[in-house]
Design a protein around this motif. Structure first.
Motif, mmCIF file in Angstrom:
data_model
loop_
_atom_site.group_PDB
_atom_site.id
_atom_site.type_symbol
_atom_site.label_atom_id
_atom_site.label_comp_id
_atom_site.label_asym_id
_atom_site.label_seq_id
_atom_site.Cartn_x
_atom_site.Cartn_y
_atom_site.Cartn_z
ATOM 1 N N THR A 66 -62.667 44.517 16.440
ATOM 2 C CA THR A 66 -61.366 44.108 15.479
ATOM 3 C C THR A 66 -61.768 43.984 14.288
ATOM 4 N N PHE A 67 -62.469 42.985 13.983
ATOM 5 C CA PHE A 67 -63.072 42.685 12.615
ATOM 6 C C PHE A 67 -63.765 43.998 11.977
ATOM 7 N N ALA A 68 -64.685 44.591 12.419
ATOM 8 C CA ALA A 68 -65.404 45.772 11.955
ATOM 9 C C ALA A 68 -64.413 46.987 11.552
ATOM 10 N N ARG A 69 -63.355 47.263 12.410
ATOM 11 C CA ARG A 69 -62.644 48.343 12.030
ATOM 12 C C ARG A 69 -61.546 47.945 10.804
ATOM 13 N N HIS A 70 -61.328 46.520 10.891
ATOM 14 C CA HIS A 70 -60.535 46.231 9.531
ATOM 15 C C HIS A 70 -61.355 46.178 8.419
ATOM 16 N N LEU A 311 -56.800 48.364 16.351
ATOM 17 C CA LEU A 311 -56.074 49.186 15.199
ATOM 18 C C LEU A 311 -57.010 48.623 13.941
ATOM 19 N N THR A 312 -57.057 49.564 12.971
ATOM 20 C CA THR A 312 -57.837 49.481 11.635
ATOM 21 C C THR A 312 -57.206 48.583 10.468
ATOM 22 N N GLY A 313 -55.918 48.211 10.516
ATOM 23 C CA GLY A 313 -55.163 47.447 9.678
ATOM 24 C C GLY A 313 -54.834 48.434 8.678
ATOM 25 N N LYS A 314 -55.140 49.815 8.531
ATOM 26 C CA LYS A 314 -54.457 50.728 7.878
ATOM 27 C C LYS A 314 -53.156 51.377 8.358
ATOM 28 N N GLU A 315 -52.784 50.905 9.382
ATOM 29 C CA GLU A 315 -51.517 51.730 10.076
ATOM 30 C C GLU A 315 -50.193 50.986 9.187
ATOM 31 N N LYS A 316 -49.188 51.773 9.425
ATOM 32 C CA LYS A 316 -47.955 51.282 8.726
ATOM 33 C C LYS A 316 -47.379 50.463 9.814
ATOM 34 N N LEU A 317 -46.973 49.255 9.750
ATOM 35 C CA LEU A 317 -46.360 48.446 10.772
ATOM 36 C C LEU A 317 -44.902 48.266 10.715
ATOM 37 N N HIS A 318 -44.080 48.279 11.758
ATOM 38 C CA HIS A 318 -42.666 48.123 11.455
ATOM 39 C C HIS A 318 -42.435 46.408 11.809
#
Length: 325
Positions: A66-70, A311-318
């Protein structure tokens, strides 16, 4: 971005997947949703299954991914064996860009392994786990933190090894490293000792049942009120009911991110906790960090395995149900 160390277990997860042959009924006189059981396997025969899936797991490696993908500089500290499962874990860490130079090879031990019996029709599972190299952590050296100089350390279960845990917590305190702790059931059993160590912890995450075992009580707000006296940030998850959390300034009641079809709950807790820290360490607000945590967990349970849905943190969240109390 931040330097984050993940301290915990590393396992190989082997999924034995079947559509409708695993679940065999209910225990007489018991509620179905609580006591549904797997069919018995007859000794000396072969049982056909639909699919086999090899993944990697363990709270330490799941959180590190999780940390690395972020985009954080992630390091994993933990134990593996010199075997094919250990090679699979190292390959996963390398592929994700995680520093594996502080991985220890436990002598005469096999890498931990979980066999997961998963019924895709019902979504039910049973996990058979051999802890192997992840059964003990007393060989790990807190002095590694002096070289890494992490901004944060995320700790999952150390199988009740409170001595090793305390050494890492004290070293983190000495270095100015902030700690997020997701204790396991063996740490929860060490009630008084656990409470005494919370003075070293910046962020505590537990589920409702665990919170009740630590400080007593069943009401979420009451549990939160009791625990916030021990460390600055407290998060209590409550399964399908969402979570309640405080950073000492505000209290937030969060619902589910979205109602989705759950394929596999393996890694759900890891993805929520590490998802929160990944966003929080990036400078996101307390509320937005909780939203990302919920979204990360929702994505993970929608796929098979603890890591594919991270997830990567780049996703658009609702938006999701959020209430400021």
């Amino acid at each position: 971005m931040a330097k984050i160390v993940s301290l915990g277990s590393a396992l190989q997860d082997i999924y034995l997947i079947d559509h409708d042959d695993f679940v065999g009924g209910v225990i007489p006189g018991e509620a179905k949703e609580e006591k549904e059981i797997f069919k018995s396997l007859e000794i000396g025969t072969k049982a056909d299954i639909d699919r086999v899936l090899f993944e990697t797991g363990g709270g330490g490696t799941n959180s590190a991914v999780t940390f690395a993908r972020h985009g954080h500089e992630a390091t994993f500290i933990g134990n593996i064996g010199r075997d094919s499962a250990g090679e699979a874990i190292l390959a996963c860490l390398d592929e994700e860009g995680i520093d594996s130079s502080y991985v220890y090879f436990a002598p005469h031990k096999k890498t931990g392994c979980s066999v997961i019996l998963l019924d895709t029709k019902s979504g039910e599972r049973t996990i058979l786990t051999h802890r192997g190299a992840s059964a003990k952590f007393d060989n790990l050296d807190p002095k590694d933190l002096e070289e890494i100089k992490p901004d944060f350390m995320y700790i999952t279960s150390l199988r009740g090894d409170m001595k090793t845990l305390e050494k890492f917590l004290k070293k983190a305190k000495e270095l100015g490293t902030k700690v997020m702790w997701n204790p396991g059931k063996l740490e929860i059993k060490e009630g008084k000792k656990l409470l005494s160590l919370l003075k070293y912890v910046e962020i505590l995450i537990v589920n409702k049942k665990e919170a009740g075992e630590i400080v007593g009580g069943t009401n979420l707000q009451e549990l939160l009120e009791k625990l916030k006296g021990y460390c600055p940030v407290v998060i209590i998850t409550d399964g399908g009911m969402g979570a309640i959390a405080t950073d000492g300034k505000e209290v937030i009641r969060a619902g589910l991110y979205e109602d989705c079809a759950v394929k596999d709950t393996t890694g759900a807790g890891d993805s929520f906790g590490s998802g929160f820290l990944a966003a929080y360490a990036s400078g996101k607000s307390f509320e937005n960090s909780l939203i990302f945590a919920a979204a990360n967990s929702t994505s993970v349970v929608g796929k098979l395995g603890a890591k594919p849905g991270i997830l990567t943190g780049k996703e658009k969240l609702h938006q999701m149900p959020i209430q400021n109390l």
